[in-house]
Design a protein around this motif. Structure first.
Motif, PDB file in Angstrom:
ATOM      1  N   MET A 149       0.833  -1.204   0.000  1.00 41.83           N
ATOM      2  CA  MET A 149       0.000   0.000   0.000  1.00 41.83           C
ATOM      3  C   MET A 149       0.871   1.259   0.000  1.00 41.83           C
ATOM      4  N   LEU A 150       0.323   2.340  -0.542  1.00 43.31           N
ATOM      5  CA  LEU A 150       0.996   3.644  -0.558  1.00 43.31           C
ATOM      6  C   LEU A 150       2.447   3.471  -1.043  1.00 43.31           C
ATOM      7  N   HIS A 151       3.462   3.896  -0.269  1.00 43.05           N
ATOM      8  CA  HIS A 151       4.829   3.735  -0.782  1.00 43.05           C
ATOM      9  C   HIS A 151       5.462   2.426  -0.301  1.00 43.05           C
ATOM     10  N   TYR A 189       4.482  12.935   2.846  1.00 35.79           N
ATOM     11  CA  TYR A 189       4.537  12.441   1.461  1.00 35.79           C
ATOM     12  C   TYR A 189       3.149  12.588   0.838  1.00 35.79           C
ATOM     13  N   PRO A 190       3.041  12.806  -0.492  1.00 33.57           N
ATOM     14  CA  PRO A 190       1.726  12.908  -1.133  1.00 33.57           C
ATOM     15  C   PRO A 190       1.107  11.520  -1.305  1.00 33.57           C
ATOM     16  N   SER A 202      11.688  12.284  -5.569  1.00 32.57           N
ATOM     17  CA  SER A 202      12.130  13.379  -4.713  1.00 32.57           C
ATOM     18  C   SER A 202      13.149  14.217  -5.473  1.00 32.57           C
ATOM     19  N   HIS A 203      12.729  15.387  -5.901  1.00 32.83           N
ATOM     20  CA  HIS A 203      13.624  16.332  -6.573  1.00 32.83           C
ATOM     21  C   HIS A 203      14.427  15.691  -7.705  1.00 32.83           C
ATOM     22  N   GLY A 204      13.738  14.932  -8.546  1.00 31.60           N
ATOM     23  CA  GLY A 204      14.402  14.374  -9.722  1.00 31.60           C
ATOM     24  C   GLY A 204      14.980  12.989  -9.524  1.00 31.60           C
ATOM     25  N   TYR A 205      14.884  12.447  -8.304  1.00 29.67           N
ATOM     26  CA  TYR A 205      15.460  11.130  -8.041  1.00 29.67           C
ATOM     27  C   TYR A 205      14.395  10.272  -7.365  1.00 29.67           C
ATOM     28  N   TRP A 206      14.502   8.953  -7.545  1.00 26.72           N
ATOM     29  CA  TRP A 206      13.535   8.049  -6.880  1.00 26.72           C
ATOM     30  C   TRP A 206      14.212   7.417  -5.677  1.00 26.72           C
ATOM     31  N   VAL A 208      14.240   5.630  -1.713  1.00 25.67           N
ATOM     32  CA  VAL A 208      13.486   4.871  -0.720  1.00 25.67           C
ATOM     33  C   VAL A 208      13.160   5.861   0.393  1.00 25.67           C
ATOM     34  N   PRO A 209      11.870   5.971   0.789  1.00 18.28           N
ATOM     35  CA  PRO A 209      11.532   7.015   1.757  1.00 18.28           C
ATOM     36  C   PRO A 209      12.225   6.804   3.095  1.00 18.28           C
TER      37      PRO A 209
END
Ligand SMILES: Cc1cc2nc3c(=O)[nH]c(=O)nc-3n(C[C@H](O)[C@H](O)[C@H](O)COP(=O)(O)OP(=O)(O)OC[C@H]3O[C@@H](n4cnc5c(N)ncnc54)[C@H](O)[C@@H]3O)c2cc1C
Length: 494
Positions: A149-151, A189-190, A202-206, A208-209
């Motif tokens: 779910m979510l991220h 986070y959205p 995140s600012h052009g990069y993916w 892991v949160p």
């Protein structure tokens, strides 16, 4: 062809990567999460059991390295509580998976206080410890993959338990008077953002949160009705996990958040929803509805999941494990997610692909008879394990050769199947004098998760209907098939 194209389009997670147009997909079955590849590989090993010894419950503890040449000459393995020094003629392949279940490594390498495993519970980073003992260099330690779910979240489970993978478009968790709160009760986070195996934009990069220790999904009464809606709920069992409180202050205390922060967050969320703009995270305002002015309010405890980690010993294209100076450690090879090739991001499917590709390269190279003459300093203890190198041949056998014997009495028959996700399934049926099913005993099985439920419930139905042809348990198709096949095998012997 259309299905294949659709799958490829949906699994190319980073279409912007150079070469992504060459991403392809191969499948050994049309099923989904049915363990088909594993079963095929396992069968190939079983078919060659005269050449391959398989040992269960026998963890490798150390590599044995020649102190002078640094060549890896064997592995120290614990079997039946005895440490055995196993000589490797030409090479050792390390394929002990990642560190999904090692809390210290999760903290050290991923900065994660807790991750809920969705797969194995047994990968504890042993390969990393063994490889560093012989001087291997490490790579990709801070990368891992999530799903759910979510991220990439799952409902929280006790430490040491496997999480439930929940996939699908479940609007209740991101559309309405609902948000995801971090440890203190604020959003981070959205909630409507798509992610790439848990990596968020995140600012052009993916990335892991950054993990929260105890994030929660927060919602109000009208959203509660959406969670309760059996038509749209993807996981109705979530209903039993909902935490309820009359006020936000009380809810914050129950979930370990800061009451003022949660109250402020709800007020801010409501403001964004009525303004029609999420000034903090740019969530689509159409998915944001103001919270009820009065309680009750609710929370669901969630945790970041881990499918697999990527870090481990660095290897080259020949699957040789490299030392810190970049040179191969002689006779040591690596494959799979232990030192996977995904650096910061992960092109979906890459893990299994590299298991197969590097598994083959490593296996071929390790089996190749080495030309270099290896002079070993016998009798001297080795650098790592302190084990004596004196060679003594002992035949320790293979667990695949161990054929369990099961007793059968009058009106009893044995049935077997290899169609499950785990090891072989063996059943013993008992029939009455009219040859009707009276009892089904499961003598051997190693199915997990929902499969364990099938093992529990299906035999009862088979007995009451006097047939192996009963409905499969949803989500446990492989286990259901194995059970039916084993009971059928036994009934055919009546
Ligand atoms: C739910 C789920 C879905 C996934 N979906 C995909 C997908 O669609 N595509 C994809 O590419 N990847 C996917 N992955 C990831 C992929 O499954 C793994 O990365 C891959 O299986 C790793 O294989 P491996 O052989 O390297 O390690 P594993 O399969 O984890 O095997 C390692 C083995 O080593 C054993 N071991 C550990 N320590 C020791 C020791 N000291 N001595 C001896 N043995 C030891 C473990 O018990 C284990 O059996 C998914 C993972 C999960 C959990």
């Amino acid at each position: 062809a259309a299905l294949r194209k659709a799958i490829i389009d949906n699994t190319v997670e980073y279409p912007e990567f150079e070469g992504s147009e060459h991403h392809d997909i191969l499948s050994v079955s049309l099923g989904f999460f049915d363990g088909a590849l594993w079963k095929m590989l396992r069968q190939n090993v079983v078919d060659r059991s005269d050449k391959i010894d398989v040992w269960f419950s026998s963890p490798a503890r150390h590599l044995i390295q020649d102190p002078a040449t640094k060549t890896v000459i064997g592995v120290q393995i614990e079997r039946d509580h005895v440490l055995r020094n196993i000589k490797a003629n030409n090479g050792v392949v390390m394929a002990t998976g990642g560190f999904e279940n090692n809390p210290e490594m999760l903290e050290d390498y991923l900065g994660a206080s807790k991750l809920v495993p969705l797969g194995t519970l047994y990968n504890k980073g042993d390969g990393i410890k063994m490889a560093t003992e012989v001087g291997a260099s490490l790579w990709h330690m801070n990368n891992y993959e999530s799903l759910g779910m979510l991220h990439g979240l799952a409902f929280t489970v006790p430490t040491g338990k496997r999480g439930k993978l929940i996939l699908g478009d479940w609007k209740a968790i991101y559309d309405g008077s609902v948000f995801l709160a971090g440890d203190d009760g604020t959003r981070y986070y959205p909630e409507d953002m798509t992610n790439r195996h848990g990596h968020v934009y995140s600012h052009g990069y993916w990335k892991v949160p950054q993990n929260n220790h105890h994030p929660h999904i927060i919602f109000d009464k009208k959203q509660y009705e959406k969670f309760a809606d059996k038509e749209t709920s993807i996981y109705p069992q979530a209903q039993d996990m909902i935490i309820e409180a009359n006020t936000l202050e009380e809810l914050a205390k129950k979930i370990g958040a800061v009451p003022e922060k949660l109250q402020e967050q709800v007020a801010e969320f409501n403001f964004f929803a009525t303004e029609g703009k999420d000034y903090a995270f740019h969530r689509n305002p159409e998915t944001m509805q103001a919270f009820d002015a009065e309680g009750p309010y609710y929370a669901l405890s969630v945790s970041q999941t881990v499918l697999n980690t990527q870090g481990g010993p660095r290897r080259n294209a020949r699957a040789e494990i490299l030392s810190n100076d970049g040179t191969p450690i002689p006779h040591l090879y690596g494959a799979g997610e232990l030192g996977g090739i995904s650096a910061g991001r992960y092109q979906a499917g890459e893990n299994i692909a590299e298991c197969l590709i590097f598994g083959k390269i490593a296996g071929l190279n390790a089996a190749r008879v080495k030309e270099e003459v290896f002079e070993h300093t016998a009798e001297e203890p080795d650098a790592v394990s302190s084990a004596s190198q004196t060679e003594k041949k002992v035949n320790l056998g293979s667990d695949l050769d161990v054929k369990e014997t099961y007793m059968v009495g009058a009106n009893q028959y044995l049935g077997r199947s290899n169609a499950g996700v785990g090891n072989e399934v063996v059943v013993r049926i008992t029939v009455d004098d009219d040859k009707k099913l009276k009892d089904i005993e499961i003598l051997k099985q190693s199915e997990t998760g929902i499969g364990a439920q099938a093992i529990e419930s299906m035999p009862k139905e088979m007995i009451s209907k006097n047939t192996y042809e009963v409905d499969s348990i949803s989500g446990a198709s492989a286990t259901s098939r194995a059970l039916k096949e084993a009971v059928k095998d036994a009934m055919n012997k009546i």
